[in-house]
Design an enzyme around this catalytic site. Structure first.
Site, PDB file in Angstrom:
ATOM      1  N   THR A  33       1.536  -1.026  11.994  1.00 56.82           N
ATOM      2  CA  THR A  33       0.500   0.010  12.070  1.00 56.82           C
ATOM      3  C   THR A  33      -0.538  -0.326  13.150  1.00 56.82           C
ATOM      4  O   THR A  33      -0.737  -1.488  13.478  1.00 56.82           O
ATOM      5  CB  THR A  33      -0.187   0.071  10.681  1.00 56.82           C
ATOM      6  OG1 THR A  33       0.833   0.234   9.706  1.00 56.82           O
ATOM      7  CG2 THR A  33      -1.219   1.149  10.574  1.00 56.82           C
TER       8      THR A  33
ATOM      9  N   SER B  87       1.101   6.407   1.790  1.00 57.62           N
ATOM     10  CA  SER B  87       0.636   5.454   2.798  1.00 57.62           C
ATOM     11  C   SER B  87      -0.691   4.833   2.363  1.00 57.62           C
ATOM     12  O   SER B  87      -1.352   5.322   1.447  1.00 57.62           O
ATOM     13  CB  SER B  87       0.437   6.210   4.116  1.00 57.62           C
ATOM     14  OG  SER B  87      -0.185   5.397   5.073  1.00 57.62           O
ATOM     15  N   SER B  88      -1.074   3.761   3.051  1.00 54.79           N
ATOM     16  CA  SER B  88      -2.406   3.182   2.849  1.00 54.79           C
ATOM     17  C   SER B  88      -3.300   3.409   4.078  1.00 54.79           C
ATOM     18  O   SER B  88      -4.430   2.931   4.117  1.00 54.79           O
ATOM     19  CB  SER B  88      -2.297   1.677   2.610  1.00 54.79           C
ATOM     20  OG  SER B  88      -1.544   1.432   1.458  1.00 54.79           O
TER      21      SER B  88
ATOM     22  N   THR C 228       1.907   4.323  12.611  1.00 55.88           N
ATOM     23  CA  THR C 228       2.727   3.178  12.232  1.00 55.88           C
ATOM     24  C   THR C 228       4.213   3.462  12.362  1.00 55.88           C
ATOM     25  O   THR C 228       4.633   4.625  12.309  1.00 55.88           O
ATOM     26  CB  THR C 228       2.421   2.771  10.769  1.00 55.88           C
ATOM     27  OG1 THR C 228       3.128   1.586  10.454  1.00 55.88           O
ATOM     28  CG2 THR C 228       2.802   3.854   9.782  1.00 55.88           C
TER      29      THR C 228
HETATM   30  N1  GLY Z   1       3.516   1.751   6.410  1.00 55.05           N
HETATM   31  C1  GLY Z   1       2.350   1.323   5.790  1.00 55.05           C
HETATM   32  C2  GLY Z   1       1.498   2.440   5.322  1.00 55.05           C
HETATM   33  O1  GLY Z   1       1.647   3.557   5.777  1.00 55.05           O
HETATM   34  O2  GLY Z   1       0.674   2.212   4.473  1.00 55.05           O
END
Ligand code: GLY
Length: 591
Positions: A398, A469-470, A416
């Site tokens: 990311t 996602s985070s 990401t």
């Molecule tokens: N791929 C990590 C996120 O989107 O949180």
């Protein structure tokens, strides 16, 4: 060699075109990204009269060239922005599960999670959203002074002529030799026709050497060094097709054919129909308050904004400004609040097109107060005693870059391909890496994904769904209505807690964004029931006090997320760039 020196000079000239910008506060605008070259591409657009959105999109395409580990055409992301008229927007260009994906696709015959397939196969790739997202931002919010071709041109030049690698990038390319050699496209690009490496691979394929020896001998060979010119001809052609044909240059025609060929040859799922149907979507941003500030961030399919506001709502009930940063009192409170929020993440959040997210409840001040009743200030609460809030059972590598301009626009994107270099597979002939974002789904209830995050129905795999996602691109607005901060981070589940701590440092402890980013961080996420901590974050006395409160720790780490952002203070722009991981903290530029 001579050619290398000349190219070095050319790229240095591009970087410093028209200016000798320094990473100091300034009044015209700023770009913060993880690549100095890409940030300068954005600053050049601002200087030519572009607005923050033009500059953001130019920076995004440049990052797809300069930062293959995370900048991308083959991934997805989120935009959170505020226009000069005060409108707050969020765009979701997250990857989508292909039509032929299904709930148990990452489980083996014994119904166990198969990490190899979820993370390193072509099945791990969702339908990419980055190109659609960047073009939509440019068309809907750009100044209208540039064509798409003009915006993508710097990226095309960087890919076609190459640019000098920084030491960290050269090291990183060499570090992934074993994985790159598993894929033809990645071998062509990252192995650079190195005879010694290629003949080792041949011997390994013919079973002439054991895997252990093969890996050791690969490790001992350095292909890349600082200053080498990294050329990506196939990528330059893909970028040219996008520059000329817009989104059709990616989702249809030659690029789409190359993606689908790559999938069909390697058991991947993305079809032509999946590509044509891909569309990014404007979503309702998450808006909360913390003290006198408005917090605007990303809603589902990101969990970032919801958890951030939820945690700030809980923390607002305490006098954070009076707590010493990283004291046991502060870290204990932070950990307890994180525990409560991440427990909710596991059950209640998913793609809003498929799941009814109880956002209003989760981000309400009333809910924050109710949740706080579950924790004590005198002792750690075991995570297995905390579940997601149940009172509304009816429902379920990311990179971040931002731009602020002198017209009052602020825009930030977190994007990401999931892991560094995604699944390490290049679309052969198209020159870009594929994401392994499908692992962000919950492959099986309560079985942790690569970031240790657990989930259930809300985030189960379904055709066309977006994985949770985070990523947390976030803006902070002061009581005068001025956008004072744009920031975000890389680092999977650690993104949200990093953004939280930076905001607390700026608002409660009055640090500048750079100091706030530099400050050592801790992280916890309910499961595993541990505090993750960076070097120098906890001294031995604090550690003992936290252990006395019954907290348990993961081993010390150097790198809990990498954050980038811009602050506006007293009419000047101040950039913040992380020095963790491969970065040196000099990538962001004001002018
Ligand atoms: N791929 C990590 C996120 O989107 O949180």
């Amino acid at each position: 060699m001579k050619k290398n020196i000349l190219l070095n000079i050319l790229v240095c000239f591009i970087i410093f075109l028209g200016s000798c910008s320094k990473n100091v506060a300034n009044k015209n605008g700023a770009v913060s990204s993880t690549s100095k070259i890409a940030s300068q591409v954005g600053v050049n657009v601002l200087k030519q009269g572009g607005n923050a959105f033009d500059a953001l999109v130019a920076t995004g395409f440049a990052l797809a060239v300069t930062s293959p580990a995370n900048g991308n055409l083959g991934g997805g992301g989120f935009l959170v922005a505020r226009t000069s008229s005060g409108e707050i927007i969020s765009l979701d260009f997250r990857e989508k599960a292909p039509r032929s994906s299904f709930e148990k696709m990452f489980l083996d015959e014994n119904e166990n999670y198969d990490k190899e397939i979820a993370l390193y196969s072509h099945k791990s790739s969702g339908v990419p959203g980055t190109v659609d997202g960047l073009i939509k931002i440019f068309e809907d919010y750009g100044s209208g002074k540039f064509t798409l071709q003009q915006i993508i041109e710097p990226a095309i030049i960087l890919a076609k002529n190459g640019f000098p690698l920084e030491e960290a990038a050269a090291y990183s390319f060499d570090n992934y030799k074993f994985e790159f050699l598993e894929d033809k496209g990645s071998t062509d690009i990252f192995i650079n026709s190195n005879d010694e490496v290629l003949s080792l691979k041949k011997r390994f394929t013919n079973n002439d050497i054991e895997e252990k020896e093969y890996k050791e001998r690969l490790d001992a060979i350095d292909i890349w060094k600082e200053g080498d010119i990294f050329v990506q001809k196939d990528l330059s052609k893909t970028l040219e097709r996008i520059a000329i044909n817009g989104r059709m240059g990616f989702y249809q025609g030659v690029t789409a054919d190359l993606i689908v060929n790559e999938m069909q040859k390697n058991g991947g799922l993305i079809s032509k129909d999946d590509l044509i149907k891909y569309e990014s979507k404007y979503r309702v941003p998450i808006i909360g308050t913390y003290k006198n500030y408005v917090i605007a961030s990303m809603g589902p399919p990101s969990s970032g904004g919801t958890l951030l506001v939820q945690m700030l709502n809980m923390l607002e009930n305490f006098n954070i400004a009076e707590m010493k940063r990283n004291s046991s009192e502060f870290v204990h409170l932070l950990t307890e609040v994180q525990r409560l929020a991440y427990a909710d993440r596991s059950i209640h959040l998913g793609d809003p097109d498929f799941w009814d997210n109880p956002i209003e409840i989760l981000i309400s001040k009333k809910y924050a107060k109710e949740r706080l009743k579950l924790i004590s200030l005198n002792e750690a609460t075991p995570s297995d005693e905390i579940a997601a809030g149940h009172q509304f059972a009816e429902s379920n590598e990311t990179t971040h870059y931002s731009v602020m301009d002198k017209y009052g626009n602020t825009a930030g994107i977190t994007t990401t391909i999931n892991f560094s270099y995604g699944n390490k597979k290049i679309v052969d002939g198209a020159g870009f890496l594929l994401n392994n974002e499908m692992d962000d789904f919950s492959a099986k209830p309560n079985v942790p994904n690569a970031f240790g995050l657990v989930g259930d129905k809300a985030n189960a795999i379904e055709p066309y769904k977006r994985p949770l996602s985070s990523m947390s691109p976030t803006l902070v607005i002061n009581e005068k209505g001025e956008t004072i901060l744009t920031l975000g981070a890389a680092g999977g589940s650690r993104i949200i807690t990093a953004v939280l701590q930076i905001i607390l440092s700026v608002i409660d402890h009055d640090l500048t964004i750079q100091k706030a980013i530099d400050h050592p961080r801790t992280h916890s996420q309910w499961i595993p029931d541990l505090i993750f901590y960076e070097k120098k974050s906890l001294n031995s006395k604090t550690m003992k006090q936290l252990k006395d409160l019954k907290h348990k720790f993961y081993k010390e780490t150097t790198d809990l997320a990498r954050a980038h952002g811009i602050q506006r203070k007293d009419g000047t722009f101040i950039t913040g760039a992380d020095k963790r991981g491969e970065y040196n903290g000099k990538e962001a530029i004001t002018y």
